[in-house]
Design a protein around this motif. Structure first.
Motif, PDB file in Angstrom:
ATOM      1  N   VAL A 270      -1.714   1.064  -5.834  1.00 16.34           N
ATOM      2  CA  VAL A 270      -1.371   2.313  -5.161  1.00 16.34           C
ATOM      3  C   VAL A 270      -0.278   2.096  -4.130  1.00 16.34           C
ATOM      4  O   VAL A 270       0.583   2.961  -3.934  1.00 16.34           O
ATOM      5  N   ASN A 271      -0.245   0.941  -3.474  1.00 20.37           N
ATOM      6  CA  ASN A 271       0.766   0.703  -2.450  1.00 20.37           C
ATOM      7  C   ASN A 271       2.151   0.463  -3.032  1.00 20.37           C
ATOM      8  O   ASN A 271       3.147   0.525  -2.304  1.00 20.37           O
ATOM      9  N   ASP A 272       2.224   0.175  -4.329  1.00 19.58           N
ATOM     10  CA  ASP A 272       3.516  -0.073  -4.952  1.00 19.58           C
ATOM     11  C   ASP A 272       4.154   1.196  -5.501  1.00 19.58           C
ATOM     12  O   ASP A 272       5.316   1.167  -5.930  1.00 19.58           O
ATOM     13  N   ALA A 273       3.419   2.290  -5.497  1.00 16.59           N
ATOM     14  CA  ALA A 273       3.923   3.533  -6.087  1.00 16.59           C
ATOM     15  C   ALA A 273       4.910   4.217  -5.141  1.00 16.59           C
ATOM     16  O   ALA A 273       4.678   4.300  -3.936  1.00 16.59           O
ATOM     17  N   ALA A 274       6.021   4.689  -5.697  1.00 18.09           N
ATOM     18  CA  ALA A 274       7.002   5.460  -4.923  1.00 18.09           C
ATOM     19  C   ALA A 274       6.583   6.925  -4.962  1.00 18.09           C
ATOM     20  O   ALA A 274       6.769   7.612  -5.975  1.00 18.09           O
ATOM     21  N   LEU A 275       6.010   7.388  -3.874  1.00 19.34           N
ATOM     22  CA  LEU A 275       5.434   8.729  -3.831  1.00 19.34           C
ATOM     23  C   LEU A 275       6.008   9.514  -2.665  1.00 19.34           C
ATOM     24  O   LEU A 275       6.316   8.944  -1.602  1.00 19.34           O
ATOM     25  N   PRO A 276       6.133  10.830  -2.821  1.00 22.23           N
ATOM     26  CA  PRO A 276       6.556  11.654  -1.679  1.00 22.23           C
ATOM     27  C   PRO A 276       5.490  11.661  -0.581  1.00 22.23           C
ATOM     28  O   PRO A 276       4.318  11.360  -0.838  1.00 22.23           O
ATOM     29  N   ALA A 277       5.897  11.980   0.625  1.00 25.07           N
ATOM     30  CA  ALA A 277       5.003  11.905   1.782  1.00 25.07           C
ATOM     31  C   ALA A 277       3.751  12.754   1.592  1.00 25.07           C
ATOM     32  O   ALA A 277       2.637  12.324   1.938  1.00 25.07           O
ATOM     33  N   ALA A 278       3.905  13.958   1.030  1.00 23.45           N
ATOM     34  CA  ALA A 278       2.744  14.835   0.861  1.00 23.45           C
ATOM     35  C   ALA A 278       1.722  14.221  -0.087  1.00 23.45           C
ATOM     36  O   ALA A 278       0.506  14.313   0.147  1.00 23.45           O
ATOM     37  N   ARG A 279       2.207  13.565  -1.148  1.00 24.65           N
ATOM     38  CA  ARG A 279       1.282  12.932  -2.104  1.00 24.65           C
ATOM     39  C   ARG A 279       0.604  11.722  -1.483  1.00 24.65           C
ATOM     40  O   ARG A 279      -0.576  11.467  -1.735  1.00 24.65           O
ATOM     41  N   ARG A 280       1.319  10.963  -0.646  1.00 24.14           N
ATOM     42  CA  ARG A 280       0.703   9.825   0.023  1.00 24.14           C
ATOM     43  C   ARG A 280      -0.418  10.282   0.956  1.00 24.14           C
ATOM     44  O   ARG A 280      -1.484   9.677   0.999  1.00 24.14           O
ATOM     45  N   ARG A 281      -0.158  11.361   1.693  1.00 23.49           N
ATOM     46  CA  ARG A 281      -1.208  11.878   2.590  1.00 23.49           C
ATOM     47  C   ARG A 281      -2.425  12.340   1.798  1.00 23.49           C
ATOM     48  O   ARG A 281      -3.570  12.087   2.181  1.00 23.49           O
ATOM     49  N   MET A 282      -2.182  13.005   0.674  1.00 28.27           N
ATOM     50  CA  MET A 282      -3.298  13.469  -0.155  1.00 28.27           C
ATOM     51  C   MET A 282      -4.093  12.292  -0.702  1.00 28.27           C
ATOM     52  O   MET A 282      -5.334  12.310  -0.710  1.00 28.27           O
ATOM     53  N   LEU A 283      -3.388  11.245  -1.142  1.00 27.94           N
ATOM     54  CA  LEU A 283      -4.068  10.062  -1.654  1.00 27.94           C
ATOM     55  C   LEU A 283      -4.936   9.423  -0.575  1.00 27.94           C
ATOM     56  O   LEU A 283      -6.059   8.984  -0.841  1.00 27.94           O
ATOM     57  N   GLY A 284      -4.414   9.360   0.636  1.00 29.17           N
ATOM     58  CA  GLY A 284      -5.191   8.808   1.734  1.00 29.17           C
ATOM     59  C   GLY A 284      -6.466   9.593   1.965  1.00 29.17           C
ATOM     60  O   GLY A 284      -7.543   9.014   2.151  1.00 29.17           O
ATOM     61  N   HIS A 285      -6.365  10.911   1.942  1.00 31.06           N
ATOM     62  CA  HIS A 285      -7.548  11.754   2.114  1.00 31.06           C
ATOM     63  C   HIS A 285      -8.536  11.542   0.977  1.00 31.06           C
ATOM     64  O   HIS A 285      -9.753  11.490   1.196  1.00 31.06           O
ATOM     65  N   GLU A 286      -8.026  11.403  -0.248  1.00 30.16           N
ATOM     66  CA  GLU A 286      -8.912  11.213  -1.395  1.00 30.16           C
ATOM     67  C   GLU A 286      -9.649   9.874  -1.304  1.00 30.16           C
ATOM     68  O   GLU A 286     -10.845   9.789  -1.606  1.00 30.16           O
ATOM     69  N   MET A 287      -8.934   8.841  -0.875  1.00 30.82           N
ATOM     70  CA  MET A 287      -9.571   7.520  -0.761  1.00 30.82           C
ATOM     71  C   MET A 287     -10.662   7.520   0.294  1.00 30.82           C
ATOM     72  O   MET A 287     -11.789   7.064   0.053  1.00 30.82           O
ATOM     73  N   VAL A 288     -10.342   8.001   1.487  1.00 26.84           N
ATOM     74  CA  VAL A 288     -11.338   8.018   2.565  1.00 26.84           C
ATOM     75  C   VAL A 288     -12.500   8.929   2.193  1.00 26.84           C
ATOM     76  O   VAL A 288     -13.668   8.600   2.423  1.00 26.84           O
TER      77      VAL A 288
END
Length: 498
Positions: A270-288
């Motif tokens: 997941v840390n290697d993926a080039a993602l827009p900021a909004a998608r990174r924030r969403m991923l963080g919320h999903e993980m936690v």
């Protein structure tokens, strides 16, 4: 620095080498300890030397030969290679790989320990897989490994199902890993005694090294129990069954006590993926939300938490979902322990030192009312007030760490794994740049649970904590009543620290 028995393998390995100090200094191994804990660096170096020289001579000779052959390699690369040589040290490297205080170059090399290319011969692994899983020739097993971790190798395979070619992976233990791990774990009791004696001479706090390393011994033994991991995967899959964003790979019929077969996840870390900021924030919320909040805010007793959430175990699948791998290490926190954690958080919200110490005692801490613990809690509250931030897991973990470094005892091994998991996940979130509010999904899901349980609260006793939020109505009333005193405490602390 001298030890009882200098390793014969080290003698003559290099004309310029005078001891472990030279080796550790050359590869910067001292830098594994962040600057905030610099006082502990000498003890780390001596402990590593104590550990290494008690390994069998053939293993130590191979390790040192590799180091001197790579004398021209970057120091951080040599440090990672040294750690990769031993399952226990490999795990240490994975634990600290995303610590934000470490040198970025060192962190980059340590993160390669999360999932490495394998150099092991594949044919013996395939033979062992076919023998233990009973697959015969029905499956097409690849002739190259997909990745290698601290104790296991992952090999891809394919099979036909419902007229389609499906992809899976086998996870199989590395050759001799059980033997090597047993050798290393046998050193830990003597290492604990060494740490206690040497730490005292260095003037460091008296930590329960025997208790901590005994817990490490139990936990690392689980790493090679693939049957235990399979049971953990089934429990985690049931927990996340209705989560559309996070999943556990499906186990396949060819599992055995020594081999795990599961569906293959196509994607990357997941840390290697080039993602827009909004998608990174969403991923963080999903993980936690899935890996921390969902089990924490449940009535399960105990609740299961992934115990090894480093970057190599979190893959972003091609379909956009997050796959969580490697469930060999888990924490199972009892409901009573989660109730104690909530009590500490409520005490912090009210800036009530006594309530925090009472919560620590409920969490298992012995001597929670001693003067040193009182000072540490007071200092933690001062820091919370100065930060002007709400109470979060970072604050709670920081408090537990400070108490542990002062020799506090009684916290169980499960809590230690839970703490490790949060620190690893927090490092992944920091590297993913998901924003400052890592605890937000935890609070959000907690509030959802709270409103959902309101009707049941109306019919329950005021002191009952039989809820997924782990707090009684009486606790909430007390918190509301503490608003005025808490305000006074806030201004008193703020002005006192000015």
């Amino acid at each position: 620095m001298t030890f009882d028995t200098p390793p014969a393998a080290f003698a003559g390995a290099s004309d310029t080498a005078t001891g472990y100090d030279d080796l550790f200094g050359a590869i910067g191994l001292h830098d594994l300890v962040p600057a905030s804990l610099a006082a502990w660096r000498p003890l780390l170096a001596e402990a590593l030397a104590f550990f290494l020289e008690r390994l069998p001579e053939e293993r130590l000779a191979a390790l040192l030969a590799e180091q001197f052959a790579a004398a021209d390699a970057p120091a951080a690369a040599r440090a990672a290679a040294l750690l990769a040589h031993c399952p226990t040290l490999h795990k240490l490297g994975q634990v600290v790989a995303r610590h934000h205080e470490l040198d970025p170059e060192l962190r980059r090399h340590l993160q390669q320990l999360e999932s490495m290319p394998s150099t092991l011969p594949v044919a013996p692994l395939v033979q062992r897989i076919r023998a233990q899983s009973g697959t015969g020739a029905r499956l097409q097993i690849a002739d190259a490994a997909l990745a290698e971790g601290s104790v296991a190798v992952v090999l891809p395979f394919a099979w036909w199902e419902d007229g389609r070619l499906r992809d899976g992976v086998f996870k199989v233990l590395k050759p001799r890993v059980a033997e090597h791990l047993a050798q290393e774990l046998a050193v830990l009791p003597a290492l604990a005694a060494f740490l206690a004696a040497r730490g005292a001479r260095l003037g460091l706090p008296a930590i329960d090294y025997h208790g901590h390393l005994a817990s490490v011994q139990r936990l690392l033994t689980q790493e090679i129990r693939l049957d235990v991991e399979q049971a953990n995967m089934r429990a985690a899959a049931a927990l996340l069954a209705d989560d559309g964003a996070v999943f556990v790979p499906r186990l396949l019929p060819w599992c055995s006590a020594g081999v795990t077969a599961m569906e293959r996840v196509h994607g990357g870390r997941v840390n290697d993926a080039a993602l827009p900021a909004a998608r990174r924030r969403m991923l963080g919320h999903e993980m936690v939300g899935a890996l921390l909040a969902r089990p924490f805010w449940s009535q399960a007793d105990p609740a299961i938490f992934h115990g090894d959430l480093h970057g190599g175990n979190l893959l972003l699948a091609d379909d956009g979902r997050l796959a969580v791998l490697d469930w060999s290490l888990t924490a199972r926190l009892a409901k009573a322990e989660r109730e104690a954690v909530v009590a500490i958080a409520l005490g912090a919200m009210a800036l009530d030192e006594k309530q925090i110490r009472d919560g620590l005692a409920r969490l298992g801490m012995r001597d929670a009312g001693c003067p040193q613990a009182e000072r540490t809690v007071a200092q933690a509250l001062d820091a919370l007030v100065r930060s002007a931030r709400p109470v979060g897991f970072d604050w709670l973990v920081g408090l537990l760490d400070r108490l542990a470094l002062q020799g506090a005892t009684g916290f169980g091994a499960e809590l230690a794994v839970f703490r490790k998991s949060w620190l690893s996940l927090a490092g992944v979130l920091r590297d993913l740049d998901t924003g400052p509010a890592a605890d937000l999904p935890l609070v959000s899901i907690g509030l959802q649970r709270f409103f959902a349980e309101m009707p049941a609260r109306m019919l329950s006793r005021a002191d009952s904590r039989a809820f997924s939020t782990h707090v009684s109505t009486a606790d909430l009333i007390a918190l509301a009543g503490a608003a005025w005193p808490a305000g006074m405490r806030y201004w008193s602390r703020l002005l006192g620290n000015a």
